[in-house]
Enzyme design. Structure first.
Site, PDB file in Angstrom:
ATOM      1  CB  THR A  94      -7.051  -9.198   8.672  1.00  0.00           C
ATOM      2  OG1 THR A  94      -6.123  -8.579   7.768  1.00  0.00           O
ATOM      3  CG2 THR A  94      -8.456  -8.736   8.369  1.00  0.00           C
ATOM      4  N   GLY A  95      -4.301  -8.498  10.741  1.00  0.00           N
ATOM      5  CA  GLY A  95      -2.930  -8.932  11.005  1.00  0.00           C
ATOM      6  C   GLY A  95      -2.737  -9.119  12.501  1.00  0.00           C
ATOM      7  CG  ASP A 154       0.987   2.131  12.484  1.00  0.00           C
ATOM      8  OD1 ASP A 154       1.223   3.199  11.896  1.00  0.00           O
ATOM      9  OD2 ASP A 154       0.694   2.064  13.699  1.00  0.00           O
ATOM     10  CE1 TYR A 203      -3.916  -4.020  17.640  1.00  0.00           C
ATOM     11  CE2 TYR A 203      -5.592  -2.699  16.575  1.00  0.00           C
ATOM     12  CZ  TYR A 203      -4.512  -2.795  17.423  1.00  0.00           C
ATOM     13  OH  TYR A 203      -4.039  -1.674  18.059  1.00  0.00           O
ATOM     14  CB  ILE A 226      -1.001  -0.032   1.183  1.00  0.00           C
ATOM     15  CG1 ILE A 226      -2.200   0.875   0.907  1.00  0.00           C
ATOM     16  CG2 ILE A 226      -0.329   0.316   2.511  1.00  0.00           C
ATOM     17  CD1 ILE A 226      -3.373   0.662   1.849  1.00  0.00           C
TER      18      ILE A 226
HETATM   19  N1  AR6 Z   1       0.738  -3.045   2.354  1.00  0.00           N
HETATM   20  C1  AR6 Z   1      -0.493  -3.584   2.439  1.00  0.00           C
HETATM   21  N2  AR6 Z   1      -0.892  -4.388   3.445  1.00  0.00           N
HETATM   22  C2  AR6 Z   1       0.017  -4.655   4.405  1.00  0.00           C
HETATM   23  C3  AR6 Z   1       1.330  -4.136   4.402  1.00  0.00           C
HETATM   24  C4  AR6 Z   1       1.684  -3.293   3.313  1.00  0.00           C
HETATM   25  N3  AR6 Z   1       2.883  -2.750   3.221  1.00  0.00           N
HETATM   26  N4  AR6 Z   1       1.981  -4.601   5.517  1.00  0.00           N
HETATM   27  C5  AR6 Z   1       1.121  -5.395   6.170  1.00  0.00           C
HETATM   28  N5  AR6 Z   1      -0.060  -5.446   5.512  1.00  0.00           N
HETATM   29  P1  AR6 Z   1      -1.594  -5.211  10.564  1.00  0.00           P
HETATM   30  P2  AR6 Z   1      -3.887  -4.734  12.346  1.00  0.00           P
HETATM   31  C6  AR6 Z   1      -1.301  -6.160   5.821  1.00  0.00           C
HETATM   32  O1  AR6 Z   1      -1.003  -6.182  11.507  1.00  0.00           O
HETATM   33  O2  AR6 Z   1      -4.219  -6.169  12.355  1.00  0.00           O
HETATM   34  C7  AR6 Z   1       0.321  -2.286  14.239  1.00  0.00           C
HETATM   35  O3  AR6 Z   1       1.365  -2.528  15.136  1.00  0.00           O
HETATM   36  C8  AR6 Z   1      -1.221  -7.374   6.730  1.00  0.00           C
HETATM   37  O4  AR6 Z   1      -0.738  -8.493   6.013  1.00  0.00           O
HETATM   38  O5  AR6 Z   1      -0.701  -4.210   9.901  1.00  0.00           O
HETATM   39  O6  AR6 Z   1      -4.989  -3.736  12.144  1.00  0.00           O
HETATM   40  C9  AR6 Z   1      -0.537  -1.096  14.653  1.00  0.00           C
HETATM   41  O7  AR6 Z   1       0.249  -0.084  15.249  1.00  0.00           O
HETATM   42  C10 AR6 Z   1      -2.685  -7.505   7.114  1.00  0.00           C
HETATM   43  O8  AR6 Z   1      -3.387  -8.149   6.044  1.00  0.00           O
HETATM   44  O9  AR6 Z   1      -2.770  -4.315  11.252  1.00  0.00           O
HETATM   45  C11 AR6 Z   1      -1.481  -1.724  15.627  1.00  0.00           C
HETATM   46  O10 AR6 Z   1      -0.903  -1.857  16.901  1.00  0.00           O
HETATM   47  C12 AR6 Z   1      -3.170  -6.053   7.184  1.00  0.00           C
HETATM   48  O11 AR6 Z   1      -2.154  -5.287   6.520  1.00  0.00           O
HETATM   49  C13 AR6 Z   1      -1.727  -3.100  15.039  1.00  0.00           C
HETATM   50  O12 AR6 Z   1      -0.564  -3.404  14.272  1.00  0.00           O
HETATM   51  C14 AR6 Z   1      -3.351  -5.515   8.601  1.00  0.00           C
HETATM   52  O13 AR6 Z   1      -2.364  -6.056   9.450  1.00  0.00           O
HETATM   53  C15 AR6 Z   1      -2.910  -3.106  14.125  1.00  0.00           C
HETATM   54  O14 AR6 Z   1      -3.166  -4.433  13.734  1.00  0.00           O
END
Ligand code: AR6
Length: 164
Positions: A115-116, A31, A118, A8
């Site tokens: 979905t990561g 993030d 969390y 992204i």
């Molecule tokens: N581009 C697109 N999607 C991504 C990327 C990227 N570069 N990197 C990861 N994903 P997560 P959450 C996907 O864990 O579950 C953080 O520490 C990943 O594979 O990033 O909402 C925050 O500060 C998954 O499908 O977010 C919070 O503490 C999706 O992004 C916590 O994680 C979301 O995974 C939030 O957890």
């Protein structure tokens, strides 16, 4: 709306959505990737926002990103499904889209919020994402991209999009 496979942080859209935590001061996952790509000015602006509640969203500049803006939203932590997770996740999508419209943006890309780290089950989360965005687009036209980070997630989103 469409789903793509990609990072992204590389997208040329008006806004990318960050799956942040309530401090808005950075973290792991998407993030961390967004803060690394945007550079340190992003966290400086985020400090001025004094955090964000679960289900809410706040907007900042995009700094070194190709996206002009970052919309930071805080998804729910998955807790089995009986802690208003679905309602809060839908609110993340809705509030992000409302901010995009308020700022006259035309294109926005979402990661699979919650979905990561969390732990929200992807199929349930994708169903909420697609139906909430689909409902919004009936009233306000916007280009919406679901940016998936794995082929497996992309397949789940495409199956949901086919139902719309
Ligand atoms: N581009 C697109 N999607 C991504 C990327 C990227 N570069 N990197 C990861 N994903 P997560 P959450 C996907 O864990 O579950 C953080 O520490 C990943 O594979 O990033 O909402 C925050 O500060 C998954 O499908 O977010 C919070 O503490 C999706 O992004 C916590 O994680 C979301 O995974 C939030 O957890």
């Amino acid at each position: 709306m469409k789903a793509i496979l990609g990072d992204i942080t590389t997208l040329s859209v008006d806004a990318i959505v960050n799956a942040a935590n309530s401090s808005l001061l950075g973290g792991g996952g998407v993030d961390g990737a967004i803060h690394r790509a945007a550079g340190p000015d992003l966290v400086h602006e985020c400090r001025l926002l004094h955090g964000c509640k679960t289900g809410e969203a706040k907007i900042t500049g995009g700094y070194r990103l190709r996206a002009k803006f970052v919309i930071h939203t805080v998804g729910p932590v998955w807790n089995g499904g009986h802690k208003r997770e679905a309602e809060l996740l839908a609110s993340c999508y809705r509030r992000s889209l409302e901010l995009a419209v308020e700022h006259s943006l035309e294109s926005i890309a979402f990661p699979a919020i919650s979905t990561g780290i969390y732990g929200y089950p992807v199929a349930e989360a994708a169903s909420i994402a697609v139906s909430t965005v689909g409902d919004f687009l009936k009233v306000r036209p916007l280009e919406v991209i679901f940016c998936c980070f794995s082929g497996k997630d992309l397949a789940v989103y495409q199956a949901e999009l086919a139902k719309e």
